[in-house]
Design a protein around this motif. Structure first.
Motif, PDB file in Angstrom:
ATOM      1  N   ARG A 106      -5.643  57.802 -25.721  1.00 41.30           N
ATOM      2  CA  ARG A 106      -5.587  56.513 -26.414  1.00 41.30           C
ATOM      3  C   ARG A 106      -6.298  55.384 -25.683  1.00 41.30           C
ATOM      4  O   ARG A 106      -6.258  54.238 -26.105  1.00 41.30           O
ATOM      5  CB  ARG A 106      -4.128  56.115 -26.666  1.00 41.30           C
ATOM      6  N   GLU A 111       0.355  52.263 -29.660  1.00 42.91           N
ATOM      7  CA  GLU A 111       0.577  52.360 -31.103  1.00 42.91           C
ATOM      8  C   GLU A 111       1.375  51.145 -31.545  1.00 42.91           C
ATOM      9  O   GLU A 111       2.099  50.546 -30.765  1.00 42.91           O
ATOM     10  CB  GLU A 111       1.366  53.638 -31.437  1.00 42.91           C
ATOM     11  N   PHE A 151      -5.046  55.776 -36.215  1.00 40.86           N
ATOM     12  CA  PHE A 151      -5.061  55.658 -34.751  1.00 40.86           C
ATOM     13  C   PHE A 151      -4.025  54.652 -34.283  1.00 40.86           C
ATOM     14  O   PHE A 151      -3.384  54.828 -33.248  1.00 40.86           O
ATOM     15  CB  PHE A 151      -6.455  55.254 -34.257  1.00 40.86           C
TER      16      PHE A 151
END
Length: 592
Positions: A106, A111, A151
């Motif tokens: 990531r 997130e 994503f």
RNA sequence: GCGCCCGUAGCUCAGUAGGAUAGAGCGUUGGUUUCCUAAACCAAAGGCCGCAGGUUCGAAUCCUGCCGGGCGUACCA
């Protein structure tokens, strides 16, 4: 870890609130307009001062006084009419880079905390027709939106609302029947088109017969009736046509790197049995009424040319349903079955009014309550050099496949010229990545709401904000990696041991600061559904890398500098790759 | 007529709540290569942000009017 800009926004807003003694203050932290002001600037002080009727510089002073950002920034500076300028500390920058480095998946981007179920309706090609340039933008912009939201942690449900139902299928399946008879009579003729180009002829043939041959037209009308009443023979022909033509757009999705699969299809035919119920429900609620023989819903604020109220027609006077009906059924399905929190429609701007009316009706009918977000993401047209919508010389729509083929072919010519020693196979792979990438990137890099002029030369240029430039930056880094072996540099072991960085050259610091801001670009792109924020960021990154590359030798650097530079290279490479391939669906290449 | 979108350097385009001297690329002019890909980098010139008002400390951005372009505006999608 949270983005610097978000931490700053939060902390400064809090302090502003406590100084002002009121809720809901916004710091409005933005990247500085000029590097001399530092890295971030606070824009919110002045408007707050206005509300409080106080001096903005004084307010800024009070805020700065109470502000503790020492873990992130140098001492904040007050400037101009009341800006607060912030400069990132090198230690913060270093720590952040190492964090990004440690996160292979990531790149240090968190997130989101409240994931939603987001339905994205995009692409929507028509069965039995080739995809043309008009389908390009919906397909790739929609894909990028899906990838980006995914994503960030949302649950994304792709919906390909294909045009696979309607009266025009009567003549098409009648033509299949006609061709079958001919085939039985021993004529060597393909019954169902197989190749893309054949679809065009097939459609034209059916249309021409329909217009000129009364028997055929009659048979076509019978076919529609048969199709609607579930006649197996007609349905079989229809299904064969759908299956065959689906193969073609799946092929194009693959070329384009678009993630749409068979299971994402919920075409018009999927809703065909739900339409009567939609109309019935609207009538039952008293929302729909008959007007000129058609069943219509009139919503507030919509007017036609004569200034009379404008209907959303859900059933024609001949009893047939329309796309408005299907779109309403789709909303019901997406909210009811798919549990959507948000539904995004990626279609061109010309359909704005249609969706406004559909949304209004869906709200009134209670199919989309206020907590459901209905978003129409519009885009402009692809124009030719003459400023008119892109067409062939003969005035037909430019076929998507032909467009992409030409892009690849042109890219191939450039690769051949620039790097003749590559093998044919390598050249082909590169040409495909560069050609397709160029078309997509050119589209993404424009503000989606405006029309843009399609130009192969410009999108395939090596200078400027283009796919080849981005891919070239990537390839150069890969080249450093390859060279490292012959110079006895083991990148992996050098990077594995990195605990401290040595950022001293301006080009290094610039690049480093850019690297840690990837998440900002993603957030901006996602919240406005604008891929050009991603391309702008990537371009800036690649430019900063190029400056770094020309000024800072990597493999030949002193041992105290080399690990830092290797790390900057590697993070740049990973960021470009992530942005291009993961979010934009554009291939990177090892060499060019 | 009404509604939506658009008008920024010669060309193609950015400009992320109203923020500091409006940014890129192409093109033009000039410079950089015994050195990891020169498909690169550096520098210069180039702008009444369509026009006119208004809102305010501040407007390409918001409001009003006008000019110019695109699209839409009852049984296509």
């Amino acid at each position: 870890m949270k983005l610097a800009i978000d931490i700053l926004e939060e902390r400064i807003s809090d302090v502003m609130a406590s100084v002002a003694g009121r809720e809901g203050c916004a710091a409005i932290v933005r990247p500085t307009t000029d590097a001399k002001f530092g890295d971030y600037q606070v824009n919110g002080i002045m408007s707050l001062a206005k509300e409080l009727k106080t001096n903005p510089r004084k307010l800024a002073e009070q805020v700065v006084e109470k502000l503790d950002l020492s873990d992130i920034c140098d001492k904040p500076e007050i400037a101009g009419p009341g800006f607060i300028n912030l400069r990132l500390k090198t230690e913060y920058l270093t720590a952040r880079l190492l964090e990004v480095n440690a996160d292979a998946v990531r790149l240090g981007i968190e997130e989101i905390s409240k994931p939603e179920t987001v339905v994205v309706d995009f692409s929507g090609p028509n069965i039995a027709k080739q995809m043309h340039v008009g389908h390009l933008r919906s397909t790739i912009i929609g894909d990028c939106i899906c990838r980006t939201l995914e994503f960030l942690g949302h649950k994304v449900i792709r919906q390909n609302h294909i045009g696979d139902w309607g009266t025009q299928f009567g003549m098409l399946i009648a033509n299949i029947e006609r061709r079958s008879h001919q085939a039985l009579q021993g004529k060597t003729i393909g019954v169902i088109p197989v190749h893309l180009a054949e679809f065009e002829d097939f459609y034209r043939e059916a249309k021409q017969l329909f217009d000129t041959d009364e028997n055929f037209a009659e048979r076509s009308r019978a076919a529609v009736v048969g199709l609607h009443s579930g006649d197996q023979a007609w349905i079989g022909r229809w299904r064969a046509l759908v299956t065959q033509s689906e193969k073609h757009y799946q092929y194009l999705y693959q070329c384009l790197g678009v993630k749409l699969i068979h299971d994402d299809i919920r075409g018009e035919s999927f809703y065909k049995d739900k339409l009567a119920d939609i109309v019935k429900a609207l009538q039952k609620d008293g929302l729909a009424e008959e007007s000129d023989g058609a069943i219509c819903v009139f919503s507030e604020g919509f007017k036609n040319k004569e200034g009379e109220r404008l209907p959303l027609i859900v059933q024609k006077s001949d009893g047939a349903y329309l796309y408005a009906t299907t779109d309403l059924a789709a909303i019901r399905y997406r909210v009811g079955e798919l549990k959507a929190d948000r539904i995004i429609y990626v279609t061109d701007a010309r359909q704005s009014l249609h969706f406004e009316m559909v949304f209004a009706v869906a709200r009134k009918a209670g199919w989309a309550k206020d907590n459901i977000d209905l978003v129409h993401v519009t885009f402009g047209s692809v124009l030719g050099e003459n400023g008119k919508p892109l067409k062939t010389r003969s005035g037909e729509n430019v076929k998507l496949k032909e467009l992409l083929d030409e892009a690849v072919q042109r890219a191939n010519a450039v690769v051949k010229e620039k790097n003749p020693e590559l093998s044919e196979e390598e050249k082909e792979i590169i040409a495909k990545a560069v050609g397709i990438g160029a078309v997509k990137y050119a589209d993404y890099s424009n503000n989606r709401t405006s029309d843009y002029v399609f130009n192969f030369d410009r999108m395939l240029a090596m200078d400027g904000n283009t796919a080849p430039y981005m891919q070239y930056a990537y390839a150069r880094i890969k080249s450093i990696e390859r060279k490292s072996e012959s110079k006895d540099v083991n990148i992996e072991t050098e990077l594995a041991g990195v605990k401290e960085l040595n950022l001293s050259e301006p080009a290094e610091v610039d690049l480093a600061k850019c690297l840690i801001r990837y998440g900002e670009a993603i957030e901006a792109a996602a919240s406005d559904y604008r891929p050009n924020y991603l391309t702008s960021y990537l371009y800036e990154l690649a430019q900063k890398f190029s400056v770094f590359y020309t000024n800072c030798p990597v493999l030949k650097a002193e041992s105290d500098k080399r690990p830092t530079r290797l790390l900057l290279c590697d993070l740049t490479r990973r960021t470009i790759k992530h942005g291009l391939s993961k979010l934009l669906g554009i291939e990177v290449v090892e060499q060019m």
